[in-house]
Design a protein around this motif. Structure first.
Motif, PDB file in Angstrom:
ATOM      1  N   GLU A   1       0.846  -1.205   0.000  1.00 50.29           N
ATOM      2  CA  GLU A   1       0.000   0.000   0.000  1.00 50.29           C
ATOM      3  C   GLU A   1       0.877   1.250   0.000  1.00 50.29           C
ATOM      4  O   GLU A   1       0.627   2.201  -0.763  1.00 50.29           O
ATOM      5  CB  GLU A   1      -0.909   0.000   1.245  1.00 50.29           C
ATOM      6  CG  GLU A   1      -1.826   1.215   1.295  1.00 50.29           C
ATOM      7  CD  GLU A   1      -2.698   1.258   2.542  1.00 50.29           C
ATOM      8  OE1 GLU A   1      -3.433   2.249   2.695  1.00 50.29           O
ATOM      9  OE2 GLU A   1      -2.638   0.311   3.349  1.00 50.29           O
TER      10      GLU A   1
ATOM     11  N   TYR B   1       2.424   1.643  -3.580  1.00 49.48           N
ATOM     12  CA  TYR B   1       1.576   1.910  -4.751  1.00 49.48           C
ATOM     13  C   TYR B   1       0.598   3.083  -4.572  1.00 49.48           C
ATOM     14  O   TYR B   1       0.065   3.586  -5.562  1.00 49.48           O
ATOM     15  CB  TYR B   1       0.797   0.637  -5.121  1.00 49.48           C
ATOM     16  CG  TYR B   1       1.651  -0.364  -5.876  1.00 49.48           C
ATOM     17  CD1 TYR B   1       1.791  -0.298  -7.260  1.00 49.48           C
ATOM     18  CD2 TYR B   1       2.328  -1.381  -5.207  1.00 49.48           C
ATOM     19  CE1 TYR B   1       2.572  -1.213  -7.961  1.00 49.48           C
ATOM     20  CE2 TYR B   1       3.116  -2.295  -5.894  1.00 49.48           C
ATOM     21  CZ  TYR B   1       3.228  -2.209  -7.271  1.00 49.48           C
ATOM     22  OH  TYR B   1       4.009  -3.108  -7.959  1.00 49.48           O
TER      23      TYR B   1
ATOM     24  N   ILE C   1      -2.289   2.072 -12.425  1.00 54.41           N
ATOM     25  CA  ILE C   1      -2.873   1.912 -11.099  1.00 54.41           C
ATOM     26  C   ILE C   1      -4.116   2.795 -10.995  1.00 54.41           C
ATOM     27  O   ILE C   1      -4.040   4.019 -11.134  1.00 54.41           O
ATOM     28  CB  ILE C   1      -1.865   2.272  -9.988  1.00 54.41           C
ATOM     29  CG1 ILE C   1      -0.567   1.464 -10.142  1.00 54.41           C
ATOM     30  CG2 ILE C   1      -2.470   2.049  -8.612  1.00 54.41           C
ATOM     31  CD1 ILE C   1      -0.746  -0.027 -10.065  1.00 54.41           C
TER      32      ILE C   1
ATOM     33  N   ILE D   1      -5.844   1.949  -4.785  1.00 52.86           N
ATOM     34  CA  ILE D   1      -5.171   1.085  -3.806  1.00 52.86           C
ATOM     35  C   ILE D   1      -5.943   1.190  -2.489  1.00 52.86           C
ATOM     36  O   ILE D   1      -6.234   2.292  -2.019  1.00 52.86           O
ATOM     37  CB  ILE D   1      -3.702   1.524  -3.600  1.00 52.86           C
ATOM     38  CG1 ILE D   1      -2.888   1.350  -4.877  1.00 52.86           C
ATOM     39  CG2 ILE D   1      -3.060   0.741  -2.436  1.00 52.86           C
ATOM     40  CD1 ILE D   1      -2.681  -0.078  -5.332  1.00 52.86           C
TER      41      ILE D   1
ATOM     42  N   ARG E   1      -6.373  -3.698  -4.569  1.00 50.26           N
ATOM     43  CA  ARG E   1      -5.808  -2.975  -5.728  1.00 50.26           C
ATOM     44  C   ARG E   1      -6.749  -3.092  -6.921  1.00 50.26           C
ATOM     45  O   ARG E   1      -7.342  -4.145  -7.152  1.00 50.26           O
ATOM     46  CB  ARG E   1      -4.442  -3.575  -6.075  1.00 50.26           C
ATOM     47  CG  ARG E   1      -3.879  -3.148  -7.430  1.00 50.26           C
ATOM     48  CD  ARG E   1      -2.443  -3.578  -7.568  1.00 50.26           C
ATOM     49  NE  ARG E   1      -1.983  -3.640  -8.942  1.00 50.26           N
ATOM     50  CZ  ARG E   1      -0.724  -3.806  -9.311  1.00 50.26           C
ATOM     51  NH1 ARG E   1       0.225  -3.927  -8.399  1.00 50.26           N
ATOM     52  NH2 ARG E   1      -0.381  -3.871 -10.587  1.00 50.26           N
TER      53      ARG E   1
END
Length: 921
Positions: free
Chosen positions: A693, A696, A768, A771, A796
């Motif tokens: 965590e 990202y 991404i 998260i 995620r």
């Protein structure tokens, strides 16, 4: 029934003996009480009581020496040992005590049997030289060989110096007192030429006792009454008559005088029953049942004895006695080692015997949780013991110091110092701590003295024990460290008892085998009649070999067995009702199969033996699964839970076992967080999740690159360490298994980042999206008139080559078939197969309802123990023909099917007519 003691008194009266002027000498003090009680039955007028003493008291009077305890004897012997041993060769007192106790037993036997000391010690030296001739002839002998041979050469020197030292102080051990009594016998006879002695109830006699009794008989100063039955005396092979046969044959006195007495009681009719019962507790319970039955048959308790072959049965037997037995006499004391205080001091000695400033948390909690210590931490209505335990659990503290304990409980400094400080400095201080601790406990118990009388009695006896330890240490100065103090404490404790109060001549008698000497009872219950208990079997705690004992006529295990054979059969001689119990469960530590005594009884053919195997009555309790009906209060709790939100994990908990869901979500019962000595799996998972965590979270909304991931790899050590300290608190991750788990966590994170790099290098684009995204949606269930929420956090969400992926991390091993489903209806019924599919579908459903994703998407798991498998996608399998078609994309249709199963599951939870029913595990 008549008794042996009554018969002796009657015979003396018939021979016109003046009972008041006689000196009765018996095997034990207890038998003297019964003799005194029988006097009124034979005397028709008031008389002065005769002198009644035990053989030990008589011999002590003859010797003019005082008996000292085994522990003090050990201290005296060590003083001798240190005087005649070179300082560099001297054992510590703790090491010395291990072999010295065996040697003292040998000194005792040598003296009791009047063996010429020099002869036997020279004999032993010669044997050792023959056994180890290659050692004694060796030119370059090692220190070990020299010390070994030197030890055997010094045995006579040890004996000579030690016995002289004791005689100078007018003290002695039993054997030395006996030898000295024989030395003084002639003088005693001259000074007591008018005194008449009556010896009764003796069987096995040592050489000193034989010499004393024979000399008194020879000088017409004594009479002796044996208690032996014809059945044993006339049988050349019956061990119950072994010693009396020898005395009859070898004593010159009996060539011209009668051998009193050979009775004929054993052959009279008897009711003998043997009971095979599993385990010691089973025997104790059966004794209670027997007594209850016999009471209903108007049993005369005055004439009943429970004889414990194994004295460890005392407490179980006391607990099993019928409530209406009001008169009770217990001849053996309650062992101090069985009292809770013994465990407390043993724990304290154990944790302090190796000097240390820190203490293992379990030892600390055990001490503070002790029933006598816990109240001392309750100050001004604050329970500081609980506060310490909670702090230890919350901070994962494995080792604590006294200073840390004082920080947590600042108002408990005095008691913390007594328990955990300063023990290792001096023995006097360690003993002082024990005295102060006893005083602290006493002051607390004094607040309610009436309710704590027994506990105060315990404290008093332990105070006496520590006074004795202090006296011995002051007098001899042999105790040099806490470890030695611990050994002496255990030595003293093993022989100390808390005596019961009672009227010795009234009620049911509970006794050990040796206490039954000379006494007769109409009803006898004997427990633990097993090989290894009755008789006790072969044991050779001696430096004197078996053949040397035979050569010098010292007793061996055969004579010891014969002693117990006599006691066992003598109990049966005049008894009418006999109940013999044995343990059917062979135990190598406490006895094996039923005793040879039982087999011998059966083979003799004199009595009919009623043999039974008794099984305990175990009630049949049918296993039933717990069911919780849903009342109005419970339904309100369910509504409150549904308003706050069901998480995917709580719903899968219900699928696994509805009772678990009830405990966790309705009753709010949390599992106790124990201290993790080794990092637990959930802690490892939390550390890995939190590390990823941190890595990202700053990348949300970005396409990741190889360089970004490589940069993250350099921070693995720092982040994993940070999160371990955060989760594992004060637990140590620098050594042992924890270090391995720490390295595994780093490896998991590193391997995951390597997987990302591998994907990127293969040309895949990864963006991404989110998260640890929090999700919360209202589930539309028309059948319910209250809102139902679904909440959850997704590890995620990313876009992989343009396709949205919902990813859940698992540190455990997950296989592809665990995220695949064939029949939708099984989703909420089979936890083991489909719980992971349920969770990831729940995340997809929530994110779609919130508008955070557009369908179709993929959802799945990344398993850190199965990283090589990559992203494990959820799949719907359609079985047709010989193969199976898999659909990896989650579409509207997928979520509609999931929603239906989800609604059905929630409806079941909220249905007032469906109770929470436990599932078989």
């Amino acid at each position: 029934m008549t008794t042996f003691i009554f018969d002796v008194l009657k015979d003396l009266q018939n021979n016109n003996s003046n009972l008041s002027e006689l000196t009765f000498i018996l095997p034990s003090k207890r038998a003297g009480l019964f003799l005194k009680h029988q006097l009124y039955k034979v005397s028709n007028q008031t008389i002065f009581s005769p002198t009644i003493i035990s053989i030990e008291e008589f011999v002590e009077e003859l010797s003019q020496l005082q008996t000292i305890s085994n522990t003090e004897l050990l201290f005296e012997f060590y003083s001798t040992y240190c005087q005649i041993t070179k300082k560099e060769e001297t054992d510590t007192f703790e090491v010395f005590s291990k072999w010295a106790q065996i040697l003292l037993q040998d000194f005792n036997e040598i003296d009791r049997y009047l063996i010429p000391q020099e002869n036997i010690f020279n004999y032993l030296i010669a044997i050792k030289e023959i056994e180890n001739h290659h050692w004694s002839l060796e030119k370059n002998q090692t220190a070990f060989i020299k010390n070994y041979l030197s030890f055997w050469n010094k045995l006579h020197t040890y004996y000579t110096h030690f016995s002289k030292q004791l005689l100078n102080k007018k003290i002695g051990y039993q054997g030395l007192i006996y030898r000295e009594a024989v030395e003084n016998l002639e003088l005693y006879i001259q000074n007591n030429s008018e005194k008449q002695h009556v010896f009764l109830g003796f069987n096995a006699l040592n050489t000193c006792e034989e010499t004393i009794i024979q000399e008194l008989l020879k000088n017409n100063l004594a009479k002796i009454y044996w208690d032996i039955d014809t059945a044993f005396f006339n049988s050349a092979n019956h061990d119950a008559g072994l010693f009396t046969r020898q005395h009859h044959q070898k004593w010159p006195y009996f060539k011209n005088n009668l051998f009193n007495w050979i009775t004929n009681n054993y052959s009279t009719q008897k009711n003998i029953s043997t009971f095979g019962i599993p385990k010691n507790i089973g025997q104790a319970k059966h004794i209670g049942s027997l007594l209850k039955r016999l009471q209903n048959e108007n049993l005369n308790l005055q004439n009943t004895a429970v004889v414990l072959g194994d004295e460890n049965l005392l407490i179980p037997v006391l607990n099993a006695l019928p409530e209406n037995i009001d008169a009770l006499n217990i001849t053996m004391g309650f062992p101090l080692k069985s009292i809770p205080l013994a465990w407390l001091f043993e724990t304290l000695f154990y944790i302090h015997k190796t000097p240390s400033n820190s203490f293992y948390y379990k030892d600390v909690i055990n001490v503070m949780s002790h029933q006598f210590i816990r109240p001392l931490f309750n100050i001004d209505q604050v329970d500081y013991a609980s506060k310490i335990i909670e702090t230890v659990d919350a901070n994962n503290i494995i080792y604590l110091t006294a200073d840390r304990l004082k920080e947590i409980a600042p108002y408990s400094v005095v008691i913390i110092d007594l328990l955990f400080s300063n023990w290792g400095k001096t023995i006097d201080l360690a003993l002082q701590n024990c005295f102060q601790l006893i005083l602290c406990i006493k002051n607390h118990l004094d607040d309610n003295k009436a309710a704590n009388l027994l506990s105060l009695e315990y404290l008093f006896r332990f105070n006496e024990l520590f006074n004795e330890l202090s006296r011995l240490n002051t007098k001899y100065q042999h105790i040099k460290d806490v470890s030695t103090l611990f050994s002496i404490y255990k030595e003293l404790l093993s022989s100390e008892t808390l005596d019961f109060q009672g009227e010795p001549l009234q009620g049911l008698q509970i006794m050990g085998m040796l206490e039954s000497r000379v006494l007769d009872f109409e009803t006898v219950i004997i427990s633990s009649v097993n090989e290894g208990v009755l008789p006790s079997g072969k044991s050779n705690n001696s430096f004197i070999p078996f053949d040397v004992k035979l050569e010098n006529k010292l007793p061996t295990y055969k004579e010891k067995d014969a002693v117990y054979t006599y006691h066992f059969y003598r109990l049966l001689q005049r008894a009418k009702n006999i109940y013999i119990l044995y343990n059917t469960e062979a135990d190598v530590l406490t006895g094996g199969e039923k005793s040879r005594f039982i087999t011998q009884l059966e083979l003799e053919g004199i009595h009919n033996i009623n043999h039974q195997i008794v099984a305990p009555q175990v009630p049949v309790i049918e296993a039933s699964l717990q069911t919780i009906e849903k009342n109005e209060s419970l339904l309100n709790n369910i509504i409150n839970v549904s308003k706050k939100g069901f998480s995917p994990s709580s719903l899968t908990s219900y699928i696994r076992n509805p009772i678990d869901f009830y405990h966790q979500k309705i009753l709010k019962i949390k599992e106790h967080d124990d201290v993790e000595e080794t990092v637990a799996a959930n802690t490892l998972g939390t550390v890995v999740h939190n590390t990823l965590e941190d890595f990202y979270k700053p990348l949300v909304g970005m396409f990741i690159t190889v360089d970004i991931i490589k940069n993250l790899k350099s921070k693995i050590e720092e982040k994993v360490t940070f999160h371990f300290k955060n989760e594992y608190k004060e637990g140590d991750i620098t050594k042992g298994k924890n270090l391995i788990v720490f390295e595994i966590a780093k490896r998991y994170v590193s391997n995951f980042l390597d997987l990302e790099i591998q994907d990127l290098k293969a040309g895949n684009q990864i963006k991404i999206v989110a998260i640890e995204a929090n999700n919360e949606v209202v589930v539309d269930i028309p059948e319910l008139n209250f809102p139902v929420k679904l909440v959850g956090k997704v590890d995620r969400v990313d876009e992989y080559n343009g396709i949205t992926r919902i990813i859940d991390y698992k540190t455990g091993r997950v296989e592809q078939n665990q995220v695949e489903i064939v029949n939708w209806e099984e989703l909420t019924t089979d936890y083991k197969k489909y719980s992971k599919s349920f969770q990831i579908l729940a995340y997809a459903y929530m994110m779609h309802r919130m508008g955070d994703i557009n369908l179709p998407v993929e959802a799945g798991i990344i398993s850190f123990k199965n990283l090589s498998a990559g992203f494990l996608k959820f799949a719907k399998k359609d079985k047709s023909g010989n193969g199976a078609k898999k659909d990896f994309l989650i579409t509207n249709e997928t979520l509609e099917n999931f929603k239906f199963e989800l609604n059905q599951l929630i409806l079941e939870i909220c249905d007032p007519n469906i109770p929470f029913t436990e599932k078989e595990v």
